[in-house]
Design a protein around this motif. Structure first.
Motif, PDB file in Angstrom:
ATOM      1  N   ARG A  47      56.566  23.519  59.267  1.00 30.37           N
ATOM      2  CA  ARG A  47      57.628  24.338  59.866  1.00 30.37           C
ATOM      3  C   ARG A  47      58.133  25.395  58.889  1.00 30.37           C
ATOM      4  N   SER A  48      58.242  25.033  57.620  1.00 32.45           N
ATOM      5  CA  SER A  48      58.723  26.000  56.629  1.00 32.45           C
ATOM      6  C   SER A  48      57.706  27.121  56.409  1.00 32.45           C
ATOM      7  N   VAL A  49      56.429  26.813  56.465  1.00 34.89           N
ATOM      8  CA  VAL A  49      55.411  27.867  56.354  1.00 34.89           C
ATOM      9  C   VAL A  49      55.550  28.825  57.534  1.00 34.89           C
ATOM     10  N   SER A  50      55.701  28.285  58.738  1.00 33.91           N
ATOM     11  CA  SER A  50      55.877  29.143  59.914  1.00 33.91           C
ATOM     12  C   SER A  50      57.123  30.017  59.792  1.00 33.91           C
ATOM     13  N   GLN A  51      58.178  29.469  59.235  1.00 30.76           N
ATOM     14  CA  GLN A  51      59.450  30.186  59.147  1.00 30.76           C
ATOM     15  C   GLN A  51      59.484  31.221  58.023  1.00 30.76           C
ATOM     16  N   TYR A  52      58.947  30.897  56.858  1.00 37.26           N
ATOM     17  CA  TYR A  52      59.136  31.751  55.687  1.00 37.26           C
ATOM     18  C   TYR A  52      57.911  32.558  55.258  1.00 37.26           C
ATOM     19  N   VAL A  53      56.736  32.162  55.679  1.00 41.56           N
ATOM     20  CA  VAL A  53      55.519  32.879  55.279  1.00 41.56           C
ATOM     21  C   VAL A  53      55.119  33.759  56.461  1.00 41.56           C
ATOM     22  N   ASP A  54      55.863  34.864  56.611  1.00 42.62           N
ATOM     23  CA  ASP A  54      55.793  35.606  57.862  1.00 42.62           C
ATOM     24  C   ASP A  54      55.346  37.059  57.741  1.00 42.62           C
ATOM     25  N   ASP A  55      54.832  37.462  56.591  1.00 41.11           N
ATOM     26  CA  ASP A  55      54.259  38.803  56.506  1.00 41.11           C
ATOM     27  C   ASP A  55      53.078  38.786  55.535  1.00 41.11           C
ATOM     28  N   ARG A  56      52.365  39.892  55.468  1.00 43.89           N
ATOM     29  CA  ARG A  56      51.122  39.976  54.697  1.00 43.89           C
ATOM     30  C   ARG A  56      51.345  39.672  53.211  1.00 43.89           C
ATOM     31  N   LYS A  57      52.417  40.221  52.612  1.00 48.80           N
ATOM     32  CA  LYS A  57      52.687  39.999  51.185  1.00 48.80           C
ATOM     33  C   LYS A  57      52.988  38.532  50.899  1.00 48.80           C
ATOM     34  N   LYS A  58      53.800  37.922  51.758  1.00 46.88           N
ATOM     35  CA  LYS A  58      54.135  36.502  51.559  1.00 46.88           C
ATOM     36  C   LYS A  58      52.894  35.631  51.731  1.00 46.88           C
ATOM     37  N   LYS A  59      52.070  35.943  52.733  1.00 49.72           N
ATOM     38  CA  LYS A  59      50.837  35.171  52.935  1.00 49.72           C
ATOM     39  C   LYS A  59      49.943  35.265  51.707  1.00 49.72           C
ATOM     40  N   ALA A  60      49.789  36.456  51.156  1.00 50.87           N
ATOM     41  CA  ALA A  60      48.961  36.628  49.962  1.00 50.87           C
ATOM     42  C   ALA A  60      49.520  35.806  48.799  1.00 50.87           C
ATOM     43  N   SER A  61      50.827  35.808  48.645  1.00 46.93           N
ATOM     44  CA  SER A  61      51.478  35.065  47.583  1.00 46.93           C
ATOM     45  C   SER A  61      51.258  33.558  47.731  1.00 46.93           C
ATOM     46  N   PHE A  62      51.429  33.048  48.944  1.00 51.54           N
ATOM     47  CA  PHE A  62      51.268  31.613  49.173  1.00 51.54           C
ATOM     48  C   PHE A  62      49.797  31.192  49.105  1.00 51.54           C
ATOM     49  N   LEU A  63      48.880  32.054  49.545  1.00 53.71           N
ATOM     50  CA  LEU A  63      47.451  31.744  49.413  1.00 53.71           C
ATOM     51  C   LEU A  63      47.063  31.651  47.941  1.00 53.71           C
ATOM     52  N   LEU A  64      47.562  32.571  47.128  1.00 54.31           N
ATOM     53  CA  LEU A  64      47.317  32.528  45.687  1.00 54.31           C
ATOM     54  C   LEU A  64      47.845  31.221  45.107  1.00 54.31           C
ATOM     55  N   THR A  65      49.054  30.842  45.500  1.00 54.15           N
ATOM     56  CA  THR A  65      49.682  29.621  44.973  1.00 54.15           C
ATOM     57  C   THR A  65      48.872  28.385  45.327  1.00 54.15           C
ATOM     58  N   ILE A  66      48.451  28.273  46.581  1.00 60.16           N
ATOM     59  CA  ILE A  66      47.641  27.115  46.996  1.00 60.16           C
ATOM     60  C   ILE A  66      46.311  27.104  46.247  1.00 60.16           C
ATOM     61  N   GLY A  67      45.679  28.257  46.130  1.00 61.59           N
ATOM     62  CA  GLY A  67      44.405  28.331  45.411  1.00 61.59           C
ATOM     63  C   GLY A  67      44.529  27.876  43.969  1.00 61.59           C
ATOM     64  N   LEU A  68      45.565  28.346  43.288  1.00 59.19           N
ATOM     65  CA  LEU A  68      45.755  27.961  41.888  1.00 59.19           C
ATOM     66  C   LEU A  68      46.186  26.509  41.740  1.00 59.19           C
ATOM     67  N   LEU A  69      46.956  26.003  42.699  1.00 60.08           N
ATOM     68  CA  LEU A  69      47.298  24.576  42.665  1.00 60.08           C
ATOM     69  C   LEU A  69      46.025  23.733  42.729  1.00 60.08           C
TER      70      LEU A  69
END
Length: 179
Positions: free
Chosen positions: A49-71
């Motif tokens: 639910r928090s991903v749906s709510q807060y990861v809502d534009d291209r820049k945020k998606k890129a940021s969170f994809l980077l974070t998951i990849g590095l994790l």
């Protein structure tokens, strides 16, 4: 308490289904990654639910994809925090609280000044006897401090993990279906 293991690919699908780059072979991972779920049939939980709510534009998606990849790159090592220390994603304590006469920390992955993934690492699960990182919430902050609207529900989930004393029921996946 119930939880579901999640893969890097599943997290990428949650953030941006078109992203398929750099998925790491799960056999190389020293840690599992999981989310807490209300029950095994539930698709939604606080993290999704928090991903749906807060990861809502291209820049945020890129940021969170980077974070998951590095994790997932980092959890190929027992000391994932040392690996992250030299990366584009900082790993730091977001809040410390007392529970059962001990201090516990809510951790955050921080790819920039605003985006966060809050998590809690557990090393003493009874079954499976494997280190697990529980993803608790994705969040886009408006200032430097971790707001109560993010920290309080995460702390509550950590307290529930601690109350379970390592006895967490992980939902099984059979024939590609969640049980």
């Amino acid at each position: 308490m119930k939880a579901r293991k999640v893969t890097q690919e599943q997290l990428y699908d949650l953030i941006d289904p078109s992203h398929r780059e750099g998925v790491i072979d799960t056999s190389k991972l020293k840690w599992d990654v999981a989310v807490l779920v209300p029950d095994c049939s539930s698709e939604k939980n606080r993290f999704t639910r928090s991903v749906s709510q807060y990861v809502d534009d291209r820049k945020k998606k890129a940021s969170f994809l980077l974070t998951i990849g590095l994790l997932f790159e980092a959890i190929q090592d027992e000391n994932y925090q040392a690996v992250l220390a030299g990366s584009a994603v900082a790993c730091k304590s977001a809040r410390t609280f007392k529970f059962d006469k001990s201090n516990h920390k809510l951790w955050e992955l921080k790819p920039n000044n605003k985006d966060r993934i809050y998590f809690y690492p557990v090393t003493d699960l009874e079954s499976p006897a494997r280190k697990t990182i529980f993803l608790l919430m994705a969040y886009h902050k408006k200032d430097e401090t971790t707001p109560a609207e993010a920290a309080d529900p995460c702390e509550e989930e950590i307290r529930n993990i601690l109350k379970s004393r390592g006895k967490i029921d992980f939902c099984e996946v059979k024939n590609g279906k969640k049980q």
